[in-house]
Structures are given as C-alpha cells and as structure tokens.
Scaffold this active site. Structure first.
Site, mmCIF file in Angstrom:
data_model
loop_
_atom_site.group_PDB
_atom_site.id
_atom_site.type_symbol
_atom_site.label_atom_id
_atom_site.label_comp_id
_atom_site.label_asym_id
_atom_site.label_seq_id
_atom_site.Cartn_x
_atom_site.Cartn_y
_atom_site.Cartn_z
ATOM 1 N N SER A 247 0.755 -1.012 0.109
ATOM 2 C CA SER A 247 -0.072 0.215 -0.068
ATOM 3 C C SER A 247 0.856 1.299 0.040
ATOM 4 O O SER A 247 2.035 1.362 0.274
ATOM 5 C CB SER A 247 -0.958 -0.070 1.139
ATOM 6 O OG SER A 247 0.082 0.175 2.346
ATOM 7 N N LYS A 248 0.426 2.125 -0.510
ATOM 8 C CA LYS A 248 1.131 3.351 -0.965
ATOM 9 C C LYS A 248 1.267 4.158 0.796
ATOM 10 O O LYS A 248 2.412 5.126 0.697
ATOM 11 C CB LYS A 248 0.322 4.578 -1.609
ATOM 12 C CG LYS A 248 -1.038 4.876 -1.085
ATOM 13 C CD LYS A 248 -1.517 5.761 -1.999
ATOM 14 C CE LYS A 248 -3.068 6.244 -1.406
ATOM 15 N NZ LYS A 248 -3.993 7.126 -2.263
#
Length: 498
Positions: free
Chosen positions: A252-253
């Site tokens: 995930s970013k």
RNA sequence: GUCCCCUUCGUCUAGAGGCCUAGGACUCCAGGUUUUCAUCCUGGCAACAGGGGUUCGACUCCCCUAGGGGACGCCA
C-alpha cells in the site's frame, strides 16, 4: 484450447506495481502457451476513473515493455476494451438475469444498508443483504420503477450449502453461500459493478485463464454463480499471491512506494523492475536471477508459483538494477541516463523553478540535487534550525503525511491548501510551519519552492521522504497513538471526517 | 466478529519422501584486489512455526494448534 489471459486495471490513480506484476504473469503465461494477452480498462467507477490515469497505466506498461494483443489502444476482435463503452452490454445482461429470476431490483437506501450491516456486525454475523426487496409484489415493483425511484440490480444467491470451485494453484476451495452477499450488479448510475462486468467481459472476450490477486478468492463464488446463471463455461481461476509491504500487509502507498512512476523516477530500469517482479513468487528452474520476460516465458509453469506473499524488497531491486546498469556498454549507459532524467521533458518541468535563481550553470546541480537525485540522508540535527519544538515538528510531518496519503489530486494548489489549513490548525505562520517540511523533502532548510518540489517529486517520493523524516525525528509508540488522535481532531475541525 | 488463503535464513527463493551436514541470491560481517570509494573475488553469520500422526525414512503427505495475510461497499 487457445489460452487467453488479460489484465484489467482500473484507472483510478497512479499506475500500481501490482498491476505490472499481474500483467507480467498473465502476459508470460499466455506467451508460454502460445496464446493471447488482452488489456481491458475497468472504468466502471465513474466517480474515480480518469483519462489521465488510464494514460499513465498504458504508458507504464509500455515502458515496462509489456505487450498486449488486444486493448483500448490497438483494438481487436472483441472490443471495445474500455468498460465505460460497453455499458449497454452489461445492462442487457442484467436484464436477462432479472427475466430469469436470478437477479432482482433493489430500492434500499444506502442509509438502510448501513444500519442493517451495522446491526449484523454487532450480532457477530457476516454483513449481508437481508433480501428485503427480493419479495416485492409485481405491482409495487412496477409503480416504484415507474415513479423513477433510485434502484440497483442485485443477484440472488443460494440460501444454503457452499460454493465449490477449483483454483489452479490451491486446489478445491469451498466457501459457504452464507458468506456470499447478494451483490449489486448494476449500480444506480446504470454502470455495472466489477462482478458483473468482469464475468460478462471475460466470457465475451473468450478469456480462458484468470490470473489475478488472491484478494479475489472470496468473491469468486459470485463469479462462478454468474457463469452458471448465464449458462457459460467458467474460465480457469488461478489466484496469485499479493505483493507485500515489509510488515507483510498488502502493498500500500501508505507504507511503501506503489507507483511505477516512482521506480521510473528514481532511476530503476524497466527491465530490472520487470525482472524483479518476475522473481516474486517464481524462480527460474536453474535459479538464474537475471532474466527477461521472454526468457521467463520459455521456462514458465503456473505450478511453479510459490504462494507465500512476497515482500517487496527495495534493496534487492536496487542490486538487480545495478547488475543491469553495470552490464551496459558506455554508449548505452549514456543513452539511458538521458532517457531517464536529463531529457527535455524533464528539464521543461525544472526550468521554471530554477531559471530566475541561476547565475551560472554551475549553480544548477546544487539547486536541483534533491529533485533529480536522492535527498541527502537526514539526521535529527537537520531539524534543529527550524526553531520549533521536537513535538511540533513531529506533528507537522505526521499530519501532513496522513493528509497526503489520502490525497487524490496531486496539484500545487491542493497541496498548498492542505498545508495552509494545517498551519492554521497548528496556529503557526505558514513560513514557520513549512520549515521542517523543507528539511524533510530537500534535506536543507532552504530549497526551491516547497509545493513545486512536491509536484515535481510526485506522491510516492514525497510520501516516502516524509515517512523517512518521521523515522529520523523519532516517534514513540505512545506518541504515535497521540498523533493519530490529533490528526482525527484536525479532520473533524475541517468538517470532513474520513 | 464471520469466512477464505498462506507458512523454509531478516528478505526473495531452491527443495515434489531418502541426493539435506537444507542449496542459491539480497542484506550484514570478515578478508583480498583497487592511490580513495564503488565494482569484483573469497569466506562467514543466518531458516524447515509448534505438536501429533502416516512411513523403514519426512522440509516434503495428513490432522491439530499457533502465527501472518486477505475478503466482508451502489471500489476495483
């Protein structure tokens, strides 16, 4: 049987390495079987899909040298390859399901659904539509439909028993129907949901093998059921492991750079990135580590995929990249440097920031170093000159970091607005507020304008540097909790909680 | 909470019942080459989650436990 695989990205943000990962395995598998690989754009989320995102995805995949046989750009016999252009097809199919009593109209409001789910959750049950609208009388149905009442189409799901399906890698999987929701197939806006669109398109486009992330395992029963309702032969399902953050959660970013643009920008070669992705969950029979997708296709077997979710390791990627870089002849090395960053497109973005600040070209490198290259490694002392207490510095970096994680529209004005409201919340003048951020992003107290720098660096690089700065400043567990709470208070003060 | 998936060095992985004293790669450490650094070379540290079976024999097969992950949206 001709093997046909596909990648079906949703154009709702930066091009994700997970997309490239799935694209690689789908393309390689198709190639290894002498089949075809299709690119389809899943833009059924009208609110979030953008043309820019779609463009970036195509650009990124092309940059990685992934080639598709059919797609929105090159066409093909099963087009169109963009779901927004296929709306009527899904509507026809949804109608067919209603006629066959496999689906029904639902008028329930989002509010009612929320309440229902909340109650179910509170009772320890799996949230699931309660079937209220399934039993409307014909006359009531007609009148509400004629009155133009907002509605969706939902699929029916068996009450008892379980769905069994075969996964090429995991064998038989059984999921109780009680766990499967009466999925919305057609939204109020007339667009299909993923579940309807994917089944209809995969069938119409004659996809034979679905290689996708394991996040889809739990919704496969919906798809299996739809194939059955339509009387179609289901494709082979094969769920691949998910790329992971260093803490093993799904990539995930928030925790790790996910944008292909990021890797491109820091100077990772496309052949190195794609090679690296190829060794996530798979390895050459002779354990050779340097290989191209073409070489991979020669030796590829689905059964060889390792199911443990691989952690994306930036260090090994860097090493691999170095192997490619050092193996080039000097001429190619030069070409690739220019191709990477010292090209006119890149300079065009840089020049407005530096031209007026430049007296000699020899000034240039010192100004743009942190934009073009890596920021100097930070130490706690770098933040000393801001004149702010440690606690405040941490708050500033943390809260902005959280805001930027959620930011969709990465524009100068948006970024400024966020910082302005945060500065106000911190009761600081904007210039004082920005000081630790200059340090975090550039490694210096003075650098080129902050928001322009953020735009140039882009979301992933900016987020990464803020995360690193936070680590350098040091945040205790206790403090982390407090920061989270404070940030919630900030959100609340804006009147737009999230 | 419910359901599903997964589990070999810190990380990526090899291993399809005896070839395993568990191999390779990254990282790290030590040494060598190099005017420095990097590269490169040599060496080293480091794992079969735990417990039961099955078997002459289990990293490999089965079961349980534990741990990790995912899904539960008119997002995909």
């Amino acid at each position: 049987m001709t093997v046909r695989t596909r990648i079906a990205p949703s154009p709702t943000g930066d091009p994700h390495v997970g997309t490239a990962y799935m694209a690689l395995f789908n393309a390689v598998y198709a190639r290894s079987q002498g089949g075809q690989f299709i690119l389809r754009i899943e833009d059924t989320d009208a609110a979030r899909s953008t043309a820019e995102s779609e463009q970036m995805i195509l650009d990124s995949l092309r940059w990685l040298n992934i080639e598709w046989d059919e797609g929105p750009d090159c066409g093909g016999p099963h087009g169109p390859y963009r779901q927004s252009a296929r709306k009527h097809i899904y509507q026809e199919h949804a109608l067919k399901l209603i006629e066959d009593q496999h689906a029904f109209y639902c008028f329930c409001s989002p509010e009612r659904l929320d309440q229902m789910r909340e109650a179910q959750r509170a009772a320890g049950e799996n949230p699931r539509y309660d079937g209220l609208c399934m039993h409307l009388s014909e006359s009531e149905l007609r009148s509400r439909l004629n009155a133009g009442e907002p509605h969706v189409v939902r699929m029916k799901v068996p009450e008892h028993g379980e769905c069994q399906f075969h996964d090429e890698l995991r064998g038989e999987i059984e999921i109780p129907w009680s766990q499967v929701d009466m999925q919305v197939l057609l939204k109020n806006d007339g667009f299909p949901t993923y579940h309807l669109a994917v089944v209809v398109d995969d069938h119409l486009m004659e996809i034979s093998h679905i290689l996708r992330g394991e996040e889809w395992i739990n919704s496969t029963p919906k798809h299996v059921l739809l194939y059955e309702y339509f009387g179609w032969q289901a494709p082979v399902f094969c769920h691949l492991p998910l790329l992971r953050n260093p803490d093993k959660s799904k990539l995930s970013k928030r925790k790790h750079p996910t944008s292909i643009n990021y890797y491109r920008q820091i100077g990772i070669l496309p052949e190195a990135l794609i090679n690296y992705l190829g060794m996530m969950g798979w390895s050459m029979p002779d354990e050779q580590e340097i290989f191209s997708p073409a070489q991979m296709a020669e030796r590829f077997e689905l059964k060889g995929i390792h199911l443990g979710g691989p952690v994306f390791d930036l260090e090994k990627l860097s090493w691999l990249n170095g192997q490619y870089l050092r193996g080039m002849d000097p001429e190619e090395f030069m070409d690739r440097i220019v191709e990477w960053g010292l090209n006119r497109d890149n300079l065009r973005r840089l020049v407005p920031l530096i031209q007026q600040r430049t007296e000699k070209f020899s000034d240039l490198v010192g100004q743009v170093d942190y934009l073009v290259g890596a920021r100097p490694v930070l130490s706690a002392e770098d933040f000393a000159d801001t004149g702010l207490e440690h606690e405040v510095q941490v708050q500033i970096v943390d809260h902005l970091s959280r805001e930027l994680d959620a930011l969709r529209d990465w524009q100068r004005d948006e970024l400024f607005e966020i910082c302005r409201s945060l500065a106000e919340w911190h009761q600081l003048k904007i210039r004082d507020y920005l000081k630790p951020l200059f340090v975090a992003l550039s490694g210096r107290a003075v650098s080129l304008p902050l928001f322009d720098s953020m735009v140039f660096l882009g979301p992933d690089l900016t987020r990464m540097r803020l995360r690193e700065a936070l680590a350098v400043l040091g945040v205790s567990k206790k403090q982390a909790k407090r920061l989270e709470k404070q940030h919630r208070e900030f959100r609340a003060s804006l009147g737009s909680p999230q």
